[in-house]
Structure formats: C-alpha cells, structure tokens
Design a protein around this motif. Structure first.
Motif, PDB file in Angstrom:
ATOM      1  N   PRO A 141     -11.603 -40.544   1.408  1.00  0.00           N
ATOM      2  CA  PRO A 141     -12.165 -41.868   1.694  1.00  0.00           C
ATOM      3  C   PRO A 141     -11.544 -42.542   2.906  1.00  0.00           C
ATOM      4  O   PRO A 141     -12.246 -43.080   3.760  1.00  0.00           O
ATOM      5  CB  PRO A 141     -11.871 -42.660   0.411  1.00  0.00           C
ATOM      6  N   GLY A 142     -10.215 -42.516   3.009  1.00  0.00           N
ATOM      7  CA  GLY A 142      -9.551 -43.213   4.096  1.00  0.00           C
ATOM      8  C   GLY A 142      -9.909 -42.648   5.455  1.00  0.00           C
ATOM      9  O   GLY A 142     -10.265 -43.394   6.386  1.00  0.00           O
ATOM     10  N   ALA A 143      -9.836 -41.331   5.599  1.00  0.00           N
ATOM     11  CA  ALA A 143     -10.139 -40.699   6.881  1.00  0.00           C
ATOM     12  C   ALA A 143     -11.603 -40.906   7.265  1.00  0.00           C
ATOM     13  O   ALA A 143     -11.928 -41.113   8.436  1.00  0.00           O
ATOM     14  CB  ALA A 143      -9.810 -39.212   6.822  1.00  0.00           C
ATOM     15  N   THR A 144     -12.499 -40.876   6.269  1.00  0.00           N
ATOM     16  CA  THR A 144     -13.925 -41.059   6.552  1.00  0.00           C
ATOM     17  C   THR A 144     -14.213 -42.474   7.038  1.00  0.00           C
ATOM     18  O   THR A 144     -14.960 -42.679   8.004  1.00  0.00           O
ATOM     19  CB  THR A 144     -14.758 -40.764   5.290  1.00  0.00           C
ATOM     20  N   LEU A 145     -13.615 -43.470   6.388  1.00  0.00           N
ATOM     21  CA  LEU A 145     -13.821 -44.852   6.817  1.00  0.00           C
ATOM     22  C   LEU A 145     -13.200 -45.089   8.186  1.00  0.00           C
ATOM     23  O   LEU A 145     -13.748 -45.835   9.007  1.00  0.00           O
ATOM     24  CB  LEU A 145     -13.232 -45.807   5.781  1.00  0.00           C
ATOM     25  N   ALA A 146     -12.055 -44.462   8.458  1.00  0.00           N
ATOM     26  CA  ALA A 146     -11.424 -44.612   9.766  1.00  0.00           C
ATOM     27  C   ALA A 146     -12.307 -44.016  10.860  1.00  0.00           C
ATOM     28  O   ALA A 146     -12.498 -44.617  11.927  1.00  0.00           O
ATOM     29  CB  ALA A 146     -10.051 -43.943   9.767  1.00  0.00           C
ATOM     30  N   GLU A 147     -12.855 -42.834  10.585  1.00  0.00           N
ATOM     31  CA  GLU A 147     -13.729 -42.194  11.577  1.00  0.00           C
ATOM     32  C   GLU A 147     -14.987 -43.027  11.807  1.00  0.00           C
ATOM     33  O   GLU A 147     -15.442 -43.187  12.944  1.00  0.00           O
ATOM     34  CB  GLU A 147     -14.115 -40.798  11.090  1.00  0.00           C
ATOM     35  N   GLN A 148     -15.540 -43.569  10.729  1.00  0.00           N
ATOM     36  CA  GLN A 148     -16.726 -44.412  10.867  1.00  0.00           C
ATOM     37  C   GLN A 148     -16.427 -45.638  11.719  1.00  0.00           C
ATOM     38  O   GLN A 148     -17.216 -46.026  12.582  1.00  0.00           O
ATOM     39  CB  GLN A 148     -17.227 -44.837   9.492  1.00  0.00           C
TER      40      GLN A 148
END
Length: 611
Positions: free
Chosen positions: A290-297
């Motif tokens: 979740p964290g990496a995905t939100l950061a990339e978004q």
C-alpha cells in the motif's frame, strides 16, 4: 480540421455576441453577420447561416435571460436569415464543418457578464449546466477565482442533481479548492455534505475522498474514520473505498492491516468484474504494498516534478555517510560551527533555491520553494555534495515536510534517508558532549545549533505518520541533547508512546515534563496524556485526580472530547491556541480523540465524569 472549425466558431460566436449586446435585436446581428462575419469565416454564406443558429440560443437580458428562439423554417419556406430566398436555396444549402454546441452562447455570455448582470443571470436558473461548467473552469484556469467560485456555485446549487454533466467532477474539486484557498470553510463543508447526502454517484466518491483527506491533513483521524464509515454505508462497492481505507490505516499506523484490507478489496472487486484493467492493476499493487503504491501514485500526479522527485529518491537512497562537523564545547554549551566548505555548498544551493529559512520560525520559509522546484530539484540531484552541508539538508527537510509531511507513505523514501544523515551528526554531537566534563547541551541559541535542531524538528514531523518509531527515536535523541526542549518535542513523544501502548513510559514522560515544563510547552497534551496513561494502567483514582487538574487548566477539553460532532472553533488570526481556550481543547481532540476512542471504555468513563 475539427480544431480549425472550433477556433473559427469561437471567434465568430464571440463577435456575434458583441453585436447582439448592442441592442439585443435580431436585425442588428444579421447586419453584422453580412458585413463583418465573412472576415471571420472566410465564407459569406457560412456567416449568414451561422447567425440565426447562434441567435436562437443566446440569453437576452431584456427577456430575463430567456432566449428568443427562431422557428426553424421548412425547405420551401422563406429563410430565417431574412434574405428573401427559400431556405433550400439559402442557409439550408450550407453545410457547417462541425457541430454548434447548444450551450455555446450561454457559456460565452457567462464569461462576458459582470457584477449585477452576472449575478442575475446565475440567479435565473436558466443557464445550461454544461455552460456553467465550462465557464467556471475557464475562469478558474485564468485565475479569476471569485468569478469561478460564483459560477461553479450556481452549477452545484441545484435540487436536480441529474442535471449535472459527468464532467462535473473537476469542477467540484476546483470549487472545493477555491473554498479552501479563500477561507470559505463552512461553504466547503456544506457542499461536501450536500454531495454526500443527495449527489450523483460519480461525485460521492470524490466528495468522500476530499472529506477524508481534509480530516487527515488536519490530523483529525477520528473524523477521518467517521467519514470512511459513512462512505462504506453510502457506497459499499466503490473502488474508491479501497484507496481511502489504505490511506486511513497508514495514517493510523496500521501498515499490516492496510495490506490485509487492500487484499480484501482486490478480491472482492475483482470478482465483480466491473473494473477496467488499470483499476484492477492499481488495486493489485495496493494489496501488494500500500505505501509504495500510494507514493508512486503521488509522484505520477506531480506532473512536471515526477521525474526529478524520483531522481531525488534515488539520490537519497544512495547517500554515503555524513561528513564530520565542527562541534565544540564553549562556555558549557555544545556549539556547531558551519565550515567554509559548508557555506560554499549552501551558497551554490541557494543560487537555485528561492527561499530562505526564517530564523525565528521553527518550520518556516520566507517564500514558497516549490514554485521553482523544477529548477532546484534537478540541480540538487546533479550536485549530491550539496547535502554535505547541514544548511542544505535543513532546507530540503523543511521543503519536504511542507509538501509531503502529512503523507505517511512518503516517509521511507524521502524522510528516513535524511534522518539517517542527521542522526550521524547528532551522534557526533553526543560524542563531543560526552568528552566534555559536564555533558554539554546542544542549545538552540548557541552558534549554528539551530540548523541541526530545526532539521530534526522537520524530520520528526515529516516521519510522525509514516515512520512513527523512527520519528520518536529521533525526537528522543534531540531531547537528550537539548534538555530544555527548545522544539517542544516532549508532547509529540508522549503521543507516540501512547499510540504504541507504552503507557508506563508515557506516564513517566508526562510526569517528568509537567514537573518542569518548558516556556512554550503544550500543557493540555501533557495533562491529558497523563490521564489516559493512568486510565490504561487501571490507576483510576489517580486518573480522576489528574483529570481534575486538566479540567482546571482547560474547562473545554472534557466536553469536546466526549462530543460526537462538535462545531470547530473560529480560527485565530495567527493560528495559535491560547492556554485554556476552546481552540486548545479542539487541537487536543483533533490529535488524540482516536486514541481515547480506541481505548476500551475510555470515552464512556470521560462522559461519566462530565455528567
């Protein structure tokens, strides 16, 4: 070809509208179309054929903004352009290169009208929704914030939400942003409530996301959780809920639960088979990390800054150990002195970085550094040696905290590497202090110590949501070196200890801090933190005594903590909350009510004391 037609049509329609406004009479328009129109279309027949089409959709002030639409003639009837010829041999024989939108003249009128005329036109309720949408967006893009707000308000002030075009989503977000920027907080909340109560489905997800983000930005996790529960009830199968819940859980510090719930949403929504491949891939990535995905978004949403921010992440990940600082003990104080090399590096950085740190402010610049981020971010990545200067690290930490500090998923890639560098320097300071006879302290006022301390505060705040243990560890190291707590870190450490259920340590810290509070201590947080720690430790009699002390300090705190939906206090001019004020009690409720709610029986116990 279509783009040429659109440009040609807009030019002709704007000229036609100017002619109509001379006296709002049809003959005036037709005279203009025959004399001036061919200059805009290049074809007299096209100009003459366009004019009646545009007249029929033009709102007229003399008719209370009704249109004086012409009856479309039959092929063998006299042409409506008053040429005297049959329609089939006049305008009926002209083929326009493209469509003429039926809201075009309303949209252009809304762009033109001002003052009372614009107000009356909007109040008439006759403007097509698409015209309001386009005119509002154009006004916002051109920086006319007041006009944009006025027009977009009229778009959403409707009892019939079905009138809204599906492109209304960006208009809704712009209006919410305008309310935020211009200080219309009650209007913003009323708009969000209206959309959530009766708005179309495609807007509710956006409204819930904005409401949740608004509470998260204010550190009001309790209200954010309530907004999410409301979202679940209103839109149980919306993919937006997966995104919102992941953000909320990460803000609350529940990383593993965020992963589990994201996996649940992916399984549930993928079975329904209603999502497009991009949405499914996003949910799959969210379930994986979740964290990496939100950061990339977030980085992808930064548009022009996405590439330099990714480059900055790579630079921070590859940083070597921190260089040695000039640290001395002077008159019983530990003092950091900037070297000539550090000053040279900082001067090179400041040549591209537009903002200067305000020396008297804990976390402030004299200008917004992000307006020129397209210049200084690439320059910093090209010159990693600049980060050997604590002053450069200070500016970078402050800039990152101002933009990304409220987003927990940005902590690993942006804040933790900078924290590691500062921690190296603080270890050097600790060693220098231990070598002195009297354990010298790193006071704020000595030499250039404020650079290190301010950097520490920025990183503690930046990591507080996404790397709580790292944030607390850094805060404790700063408190060891600065026993006067120049930065007001003790309450922050107390809050984090309570969030980690380390109640005995929290109690010891609160009692130690209250025994000798610093000049700017946030006393209510320490007092109520002590109450919560005692309650959790089943020392209820002592908790009652501590609560009485807290109530004597601030009589609003207990009622605000117990209330489900209290009204926020009016913001003060400088944003500060005076000791004992309702604003101080509101700040404590915003930061810590979720911890009271998560403690079994705690809010009920408080309510009993209130009665």
């Amino acid at each position: 070809m279509l783009a040429v037609w659109v440009e040609q049509l807009l030019g002709f329609a704007s000229g036609a509208l100017k002619a109509i406004r001379e006296d709002e009479r049809y003959p005036t328009l037709m005279a203009w179309a025959r004399e001036e129109g061919p200059k805009l279309t290049g074809d007299p027949a096209m100009a003459q054929a366009l004019a009646p089409e545009l007249w029929s959709q033009t709102p007229l002030a003399r008719l209370d903004f009704e249109c004086e639409a012409l009856a479309r003639p039959g092929r063998n009837e006299p042409c409506w352009c008053d040429s005297g010829r049959k329609t089939k041999r006049c305008c009926g024989a002209v083929s326009l290169p493209g469509e003429v939108p039926d809201h075009l003249m309303w949209m252009l009128s809304l762009r033109e009208w001002k003052g009372d005329t614009l107000k009356a036109a909007l109040a008439s309720g006759k403007a097509p929704a698409q015209a309001l949408l386009e005119a509002g967006l154009i006004a916002a893009e051109s920086g006319q914030r007041g006009r944009a707000q006025q027009i977009l308000e009229s778009l959403f002030e409707t009892a019939d939400w079905s009138r809204l075009p599906e492109q209304a989503e960006p208009a809704f977000e712009i209006l919410v942003d305008l309310y935020q920027e211009r200080g219309f907080h009650r209007k913003r909340e009323a708009l969000l409530d209206a959309v959530l109560d009766r708005g179309p489905l495609f807007l509710r997800g956006v409204a819930l996301e904005r409401l949740c983000l608004m509470h998260l930005d204010n550190d009001d996790l309790d209200s954010a959780r309530a907004a999410f529960v409301r979202a679940q009830q209103a839109l149980p199968d919306s993919p937006t809920l997966a995104y919102i819940e992941a953000m909320l859980l990460l803000h609350e510090g529940h990383e593993e639960e965020a992963r589990e719930r994201s996996s649940f949403w992916f399984r549930r929504l993928s079975r329904q088979g209603e999502l497009d491949p991009d949405q499914l891939q996003f949910l799959s990535d969210l379930a994986d990390n979740p964290g990496a995905t939100l950061a990339e978004q977030l980085l992808n949403a930064e548009e022009d800054l996405a590439e330099p921010l990714v480059a900055l992440q790579a630079l921070l990940e590859s940083l070597d150990g921190a260089p040695t600082l000039d640290l001395r003990v002077e008159e019983g104080q530990l003092a950091y002195h900037r070297s000539a090399r550090e000053d040279t590096l900082y001067a090179a950085f400041r040549a591209v970085f537009p903002a200067e740190v305000e020396n008297e402010a804990p976390l402030g610049f004299d200008d917004d550094p992000w307006q020129a981020a397209g210049e200084w971010l690439p320059a910093l990545c090209a010159h990693p040696e600049w980060l050997d200067s604590p002053a450069v690290v200070q500016s970078l930490a402050l800039a990152m905290t101002s933009r990304f500090g409220s987003l927990p998923w940005m902590a690993p890639s942006l804040f933790e590497p900078l924290s590691a560098r500062l921690e190296d320097w603080l270890e050097q300071a600790r060693e220098a202090s231990q070598q002195s006879a009297g354990e010298a302290a790193l006071g704020w006022d000595a030499a250039d110590n404020a650079v290190l301390l301010r950097t520490g505060l920025a990183l503690v705040v930046g990591m507080e949501r996404g790397a709580r243990q790292r944030s607390r560890h850094l805060a404790e190291r700063l408190l060891e070196l600065d026993d006067r707590d120049s930065l007001g870190l003790r309450e922050l450490v107390l809050d984090q200890l309570l969030r980690e259920d380390r109640d005995t340590e929290a109690l010891a810290l609160s009692e130690s801090a209250l025994a000798k509070p610093s000049e700017d201590e946030a006393v209510l947080g320490l007092l109520m933190g002590r109450v919560l720690a005692l309650y959790r430790l089943d020392r209820v009699d002592e908790a009652i005594e501590a609560l009485d002390v807290a109530q004597r300090h601030n009589g609003h705190s207990l009622a605000l903590l117990c209330a489900e939906n209290p009204r926020p206090p009016s913001p003060s001019g400088d944003g500060t909350a005076a000791p004992g004020s309702r604003a101080e009690a509101w700040q404590y409720r915003t930061l810590m009510r979720d911890q009271w709610r998560a403690t079994p029986g705690a809010l009920e116990w408080l309510a009993g004391r209130l009665d």
